[in-house]
Scaffold this active site. Structure first.
Site, PDB file in Angstrom:
ATOM      1  N   ARG A 188       8.354  -2.238  -6.628  1.00 37.31           N
ATOM      2  CA  ARG A 188       8.939  -2.632  -5.347  1.00 37.31           C
ATOM      3  C   ARG A 188       8.267  -3.896  -4.808  1.00 37.31           C
ATOM      4  NH1 ARG A 188       9.452   3.063  -2.101  1.00 37.31           N
ATOM      5  NH2 ARG A 188      11.437   3.743  -3.015  1.00 37.31           N
TER       6      ARG A 188
ATOM      7  N   ILE B 182       6.907  -9.274   6.081  1.00 38.24           N
ATOM      8  CA  ILE B 182       5.752  -8.689   5.384  1.00 38.24           C
ATOM      9  C   ILE B 182       6.055  -7.241   4.983  1.00 38.24           C
ATOM     10  CG2 ILE B 182       3.933 -10.204   6.265  1.00 38.24           C
ATOM     11  CD1 ILE B 182       3.450  -8.038   8.490  1.00 38.24           C
TER      12      ILE B 182
ATOM     13  N   LYS C 128      -5.760  -9.150  12.373  1.00 35.37           N
ATOM     14  CA  LYS C 128      -5.407  -9.030  13.794  1.00 35.37           C
ATOM     15  C   LYS C 128      -6.566  -8.402  14.545  1.00 35.37           C
ATOM     16  CE  LYS C 128      -0.820  -8.001  12.055  1.00 35.37           C
ATOM     17  NZ  LYS C 128      -1.163  -7.204  10.862  1.00 35.37           N
TER      18      LYS C 128
ATOM     19  N   LYS D 259       5.882  -3.764   3.305  1.00 30.12           N
ATOM     20  CA  LYS D 259       4.754  -2.985   2.771  1.00 30.12           C
ATOM     21  C   LYS D 259       5.238  -2.133   1.612  1.00 30.12           C
ATOM     22  CE  LYS D 259       3.088   1.229   2.347  1.00 30.12           C
ATOM     23  NZ  LYS D 259       3.803   2.498   2.093  1.00 30.12           N
ATOM     24  N   SER D 260       4.517  -2.173   0.530  1.00 32.49           N
ATOM     25  CA  SER D 260       4.713  -1.198  -0.532  1.00 32.49           C
ATOM     26  C   SER D 260       3.428  -1.094  -1.327  1.00 32.49           C
ATOM     27  CB  SER D 260       5.862  -1.593  -1.468  1.00 32.49           C
ATOM     28  OG  SER D 260       6.040  -0.568  -2.432  1.00 32.49           O
TER      29      SER D 260
ATOM     30  N   TYR E 147      -6.075  -1.372  10.871  1.00 34.57           N
ATOM     31  CA  TYR E 147      -5.571  -0.660   9.692  1.00 34.57           C
ATOM     32  C   TYR E 147      -6.707   0.013   8.911  1.00 34.57           C
ATOM     33  CZ  TYR E 147      -1.408  -3.695  10.299  1.00 34.57           C
ATOM     34  OH  TYR E 147      -0.322  -4.385  10.773  1.00 34.57           O
TER      35      TYR E 147
ATOM     36  N   ASP F 177      -1.170  -9.482   4.647  1.00 36.12           N
ATOM     37  CA  ASP F 177      -1.305  -9.213   6.081  1.00 36.12           C
ATOM     38  C   ASP F 177      -2.080  -7.914   6.299  1.00 36.12           C
ATOM     39  OD1 ASP F 177       0.189  -9.817   8.952  1.00 36.12           O
ATOM     40  OD2 ASP F 177      -0.152  -7.672   8.609  1.00 36.12           O
TER      41      ASP F 177
ATOM     42  N   HIS G 267      -3.511  -8.491  18.375  1.00 40.24           N
ATOM     43  CA  HIS G 267      -2.645  -7.454  17.799  1.00 40.24           C
ATOM     44  C   HIS G 267      -1.584  -6.964  18.796  1.00 40.24           C
ATOM     45  CE1 HIS G 267      -2.687  -4.177  14.441  1.00 40.24           C
ATOM     46  NE2 HIS G 267      -1.466  -4.397  14.880  1.00 40.24           N
TER      47      HIS G 267
ATOM     48  N   ASN H 120      10.430  -7.108  -3.882  1.00 43.55           N
ATOM     49  CA  ASN H 120      10.517  -7.581  -2.495  1.00 43.55           C
ATOM     50  C   ASN H 120      10.269  -9.085  -2.339  1.00 43.55           C
ATOM     51  OD1 ASN H 120      11.058  -4.971  -1.785  1.00 43.55           O
ATOM     52  ND2 ASN H 120       9.019  -4.519  -0.968  1.00 43.55           N
TER      53      ASN H 120
HETATM   54  P1  A2P Z   1       6.563   2.550  -0.739  1.00 39.71           P
HETATM   55  O1  A2P Z   1       5.230   2.088  -0.204  1.00 39.71           O
HETATM   56  O2  A2P Z   1       6.528   3.916  -1.337  1.00 39.71           O
HETATM   57  O3  A2P Z   1       7.216   1.533  -1.634  1.00 39.71           O
HETATM   58  P2  A2P Z   1       8.271  -1.660   6.106  1.00 39.71           P
HETATM   59  O4  A2P Z   1       7.637  -2.746   5.321  1.00 39.71           O
HETATM   60  O5  A2P Z   1       9.552  -2.074   6.786  1.00 39.71           O
HETATM   61  O6  A2P Z   1       7.321  -0.979   7.050  1.00 39.71           O
HETATM   62  O7  A2P Z   1       8.762  -0.529   5.088  1.00 39.71           O
HETATM   63  C1  A2P Z   1       7.848   0.155   4.276  1.00 39.71           C
HETATM   64  C2  A2P Z   1       8.542   1.341   3.677  1.00 39.71           C
HETATM   65  O8  A2P Z   1       9.590   0.915   2.787  1.00 39.71           O
HETATM   66  C3  A2P Z   1       7.603   2.166   2.862  1.00 39.71           C
HETATM   67  O9  A2P Z   1       8.002   3.511   3.045  1.00 39.71           O
HETATM   68  C4  A2P Z   1       7.852   1.695   1.438  1.00 39.71           C
HETATM   69  O10 A2P Z   1       7.578   2.731   0.541  1.00 39.71           O
HETATM   70  C5  A2P Z   1       9.326   1.382   1.468  1.00 39.71           C
HETATM   71  N1  A2P Z   1       9.708   0.302   0.550  1.00 39.71           N
HETATM   72  C6  A2P Z   1       9.041  -0.839   0.313  1.00 39.71           C
HETATM   73  N2  A2P Z   1       9.724  -1.615  -0.548  1.00 39.71           N
HETATM   74  C7  A2P Z   1      10.849  -0.948  -0.859  1.00 39.71           C
HETATM   75  C8  A2P Z   1      11.957  -1.231  -1.705  1.00 39.71           C
HETATM   76  N3  A2P Z   1      12.020  -2.358  -2.380  1.00 39.71           N
HETATM   77  N4  A2P Z   1      12.946  -0.300  -1.784  1.00 39.71           N
HETATM   78  C9  A2P Z   1      12.872   0.847  -1.098  1.00 39.71           C
HETATM   79  N5  A2P Z   1      11.856   1.163  -0.267  1.00 39.71           N
HETATM   80  C10 A2P Z   1      10.845   0.284  -0.153  1.00 39.71           C
END
Ligand code: A2P
Length: 277
Positions: free
Chosen positions: A239, A231, A77, A233-234, A52, A47, A110, A243
């Site tokens: 992670r 969706i 978007k 984000k990491s 962005y 996504d 968007h 996820n």
């Molecule tokens: P990072 O990119 O360092 O992994 P959202 O998707 O709700 O916007 O959340 C994104 C945030 O959650 C980012 O700060 C991301 O950090 C963190 N994050 C993503 N996956 C995990 C996970 N499995 N455990 C803890 N934090 C996570």
């Protein structure tokens, strides 16, 4: 670890993977390796958004991953500057050029920007892009129930998806009901709380400890178990893999109700009558 994400049918006859890689606010340089890691972990859904500023990086990641294009589901978007007067045609062309693709799987408005009054006209342009095959599905983002109702009254093609800020803190029950009424799939942005304290909420941590999963996996299971596309984000490969490993366990009814008690009410979320771009 699961590498076979389940999918949800769309009103176009195609389907959307329940877990996708969120990419905001990653830069081009950060997002390309994240996309590669995601594809390796089994993701087939990415996504992004014009706003962005990372569509080139997403395209680069897709190419580096080596996966055939048709196996991926890629969403972008349209930014508000391209709403109205068929400007969405040029807006999507610019996104496709940056992505290095000739179609997207899903194109979203968007933000509704209701004060501008252009989302219905923009939707009619989206219907042309859908007919031309440049967007295999078209949908909305951040649309509230009254925005959806207004658009659906005028639409020839119904939206496939409405992507909204949605997590246990902001479960968007009214939005989900409105989407369901029109057969629109609800998709959750910031599904694990975008770095707030959701992942340390005692109700989430207690379930995670009991079943031997991480808090993020518990929250993502909460989404997919309710047919919400999520969706997360990491940029961290571990992670990213964690996820999507949410298809080999289930939350109980008692788990779902203890998570439901985390609802902070509609005012805790972003209000797209006043915010957006
Ligand atoms: P990072 O990119 O360092 O992994 P959202 O998707 O709700 O916007 O959340 C994104 C945030 O959650 C980012 O700060 C991301 O950090 C963190 N994050 C993503 N996956 C995990 C996970 N499995 N455990 C803890 N934090 C996570």
């Amino acid at each position: 670890m699961s590498t076979a994400p389940t999918v949800l049918p769309l009103n176009t006859g195609s389907s959307i993977p329940l877990i996708g890689l969120g990419t905001s606010p990653l830069t081009d340089e950060e997002v390309a390796p994240a996309v590669v890691a995601a594809v390796e972990a089994g993701y087939r859904h990415i996504d992004t958004a014009a706003r962005y500023g990372n569509e080139r990086g997403v395209g680069e990641g897709v190419r580096r991953s080596g996966i055939p294009r048709e196996q991926l589901f890629i969403t972008t978007k349209l930014d508000g500057v391209f709403q109205g007067d068929d400007r969405a045609i040029g807006g999507l062309d610019e996104s496709l050029e940056r992505l290095g693709l000739d179609y997207v799987d899903l194109l979203l408005i968007h933000w509704p920007l209701p004060q501008r009054g252009q989302y219905v006209s923009t939707w009619h342009t989206f219907e042309k892009l859908f007919a031309a095959g440049k967007a295999r599905a078209i949908g909305l983002s951040n649309f509230k129930p009254d925005h959806v109702a207004t658009l659906v009254r005028e639409a020839e093609v119904l939206p496939a998806v409405n992507q909204v800020q949605l997590s246990p803190y902001t479960p968007r029950l009214a939005e989900r009901r409105a989407n369901d009424l029109h057969g629109i799939v609800t998709e959750s942005w910031s599904p694990i709380g975008a770095g707030n304290d959701l992942l340390s909420a005692p109700a989430i941590v207690a379930i995670a400890e009991r079943i031997g999963k991480t808090p993020a996996q518990v929250v993502l299971r909460w989404h997919v178990q309710q047919s919400l596309v999520a969706i997360p984000k990491s940029a961290n490969p571990k992670r990213i893999a964690q996820n999507i490993a949410v298809f080999d366990f289930e939350l109980t009814a008692a788990d779902l109700s203890s998570i439901a008690a985390l609802d902070k009410g509609p005012a805790a979320g972003v209000d797209s009558d006043v915010s957006g771009h």
